[in-house]
Design a protein around this motif. Structure first.
Motif, mmCIF file in Angstrom:
data_model
loop_
_atom_site.group_PDB
_atom_site.id
_atom_site.type_symbol
_atom_site.label_atom_id
_atom_site.label_comp_id
_atom_site.label_asym_id
_atom_site.label_seq_id
_atom_site.Cartn_x
_atom_site.Cartn_y
_atom_site.Cartn_z
ATOM 1 N N ASP A 82 0.800 -1.196 0.061
ATOM 2 C CA ASP A 82 0.029 -0.068 -0.121
ATOM 3 C C ASP A 82 0.979 1.328 -0.042
ATOM 4 O OD1 ASP A 82 -2.260 -1.546 -0.070
ATOM 5 O OD2 ASP A 82 -2.492 -1.443 2.101
ATOM 6 N N PRO A 85 3.370 2.494 -3.671
ATOM 7 C CA PRO A 85 2.845 3.489 -4.776
ATOM 8 C C PRO A 85 2.778 4.830 -4.225
ATOM 9 C CG PRO A 85 1.248 1.641 -4.746
ATOM 10 C CD PRO A 85 2.397 1.269 -3.245
ATOM 11 N N LEU A 86 2.401 4.929 -2.926
ATOM 12 C CA LEU A 86 2.253 6.484 -2.441
ATOM 13 C C LEU A 86 3.672 7.191 -2.348
ATOM 14 C CD1 LEU A 86 -0.267 5.702 0.596
ATOM 15 C CD2 LEU A 86 -0.742 6.976 -1.472
ATOM 16 N N GLN A 88 6.101 6.174 -4.334
ATOM 17 C CA GLN A 88 6.528 6.638 -5.669
ATOM 18 C C GLN A 88 5.886 7.748 -6.374
ATOM 19 O OE1 GLN A 88 5.393 2.830 -7.516
ATOM 20 N NE2 GLN A 88 7.618 2.157 -7.510
ATOM 21 N N ASP A 89 4.569 8.122 -5.901
ATOM 22 C CA ASP A 89 3.774 8.999 -6.300
ATOM 23 C C ASP A 89 4.356 10.426 -5.693
ATOM 24 O OD1 ASP A 89 2.171 7.611 -7.926
ATOM 25 O OD2 ASP A 89 0.465 7.511 -6.391
ATOM 26 N N PHE A 90 4.749 10.382 -4.631
ATOM 27 C CA PHE A 90 5.675 11.386 -4.200
ATOM 28 C C PHE A 90 6.664 11.875 -4.688
ATOM 29 C CE2 PHE A 90 8.743 12.938 -0.941
ATOM 30 C CZ PHE A 90 8.082 14.211 -0.435
ATOM 31 N N ASN A 92 7.662 11.091 -7.630
ATOM 32 C CA ASN A 92 7.473 11.650 -9.212
ATOM 33 C C ASN A 92 6.682 12.958 -9.244
ATOM 34 O OD1 ASN A 92 8.933 9.351 -9.976
ATOM 35 N ND2 ASN A 92 6.794 8.130 -10.162
ATOM 36 N N SER A 93 6.236 13.336 -8.091
ATOM 37 C CA SER A 93 5.337 14.643 -8.241
ATOM 38 C C SER A 93 6.363 15.976 -8.271
ATOM 39 C CB SER A 93 4.573 14.709 -6.951
ATOM 40 O OG SER A 93 5.210 14.826 -5.736
ATOM 41 N N ASN A 94 5.833 17.070 -8.621
ATOM 42 C CA ASN A 94 6.448 18.140 -8.563
ATOM 43 C C ASN A 94 6.745 18.773 -7.276
ATOM 44 O OD1 ASN A 94 4.138 19.600 -7.833
ATOM 45 N ND2 ASN A 94 3.376 20.373 -9.670
ATOM 46 N N ILE A 97 4.091 19.964 -4.761
ATOM 47 C CA ILE A 97 3.334 19.088 -4.142
ATOM 48 C C ILE A 97 4.062 18.432 -2.970
ATOM 49 C CG2 ILE A 97 2.049 16.855 -4.491
ATOM 50 C CD1 ILE A 97 1.211 17.717 -7.270
ATOM 51 N N GLN A 98 5.412 18.247 -3.311
ATOM 52 C CA GLN A 98 6.342 17.573 -2.345
ATOM 53 C C GLN A 98 6.450 18.340 -1.208
ATOM 54 O OE1 GLN A 98 10.095 16.871 -4.417
ATOM 55 N NE2 GLN A 98 9.181 14.738 -5.120
ATOM 56 N N THR A 101 3.255 18.282 0.845
ATOM 57 C CA THR A 101 3.189 17.056 1.367
ATOM 58 C C THR A 101 4.081 16.889 2.817
ATOM 59 O OG1 THR A 101 2.640 15.767 -0.535
ATOM 60 C CG2 THR A 101 3.308 14.394 1.334
#
Length: 153
Positions: A82, A85-86, A88-90, A92-94, A97-98, A101
Motif C-alpha cells: 500500500d 505506490p504512495l 512513488q507518487d510522492f 514523481n510529483s512536482n 506538491i512535495q 506534503t
C-alpha cells in the motif's frame, strides 16, 4: 465521650500550621545550597528533555507506524504494498506538491507532539528536589516533635 468537630479542628490547626511553617523555612534554607540548586536545574533539564522526546519522538512515530500496521491487518507485506505506490507518487510529483506534503506531515507531527506534550505535563508533573528534600526532612521533624504536638483524635 466524643469531641465535636470544632474542638478537633482547633487541636489540629496548630500542628498543621507548625508543620507548614517549618517546611517553608526549610525549603527557604535549602534553596541557598549550591549542590541542590545544581541538582534542581539538572532535573528540570532532564524532565523537559524526557517530556519532549516522549511527546515528539515516541507518540508520532508510534502513530505513524502503528495505525497503518493495524489497517493492514498486521501484515507488513500488505502495508508495504500500500505504501510503495504512495512513495512513488510522492517522488514523481512536482516540487510544490512535495513541499505541501512535507509541510502537512510536519504539521501533523507537531500537532500530535503538542497534544501529547500537554497531557504528559499534566499526567507527570515535575517533582522538585527541594520538595523531596523537604519531605525527608519533615518526616524526621514529625518524629522528633511528635511528643510536643497535641494528640491526634
Amino acid at each position: 465521650m466524643t469531641k465535636s468537630a470544632e474542638e478537633t479542628t482547633t487541636l489540629e490547626a496548630p500542628e498543621v500550621a507548625a508543620y507548614w511553617a517549618e517546611r517553608r523555612r526549610y525549603i527557604e534554607r535549602i534553596r541557598k545550597v549550591p549542590e541542590i540548586r545544581n541538582r534542581f536545574w539538572r532535573e528540570v533539564g532532564i524532565y523537559l528533555l524526557r517530556r519532549l522526546l516522549w511527546s515528539f519522538g515516541f507518540f508520532p512515530i508510534m502513530i505513524a507506524f502503528w495505525v497503518p500496521f493495524v489497517l493492514s491487518s498486521f501484515n507488513p507485506v500488505v502495508m508495504a504494498a500500500d505504501l510503495i505506490p504512495l512513495l512513488q507518487d510522492f517522488v514523481n510529483s512536482n516540487p510544490e506538491i512535495q513541499a505541501t506534503t512535507i509541510s502537512t506531515v510536519l504539521i501533523a507531527w507537531a500537532s500530535i507532539g503538542f497534544f501529547f506534550l500537554v497531557f504528559d505535563f499534566v499526567l507527570t508533573p515535575f517533582r522538585s528536589p527541594y520538595e523531596y528534600e523537604a519531605d525527608v526532612y519533615m518526616r524526621s521533624w514529625e518524629q522528633l516533635n511528635h511528643d510536643q504536638l497535641p494528640d491526634k483524635v
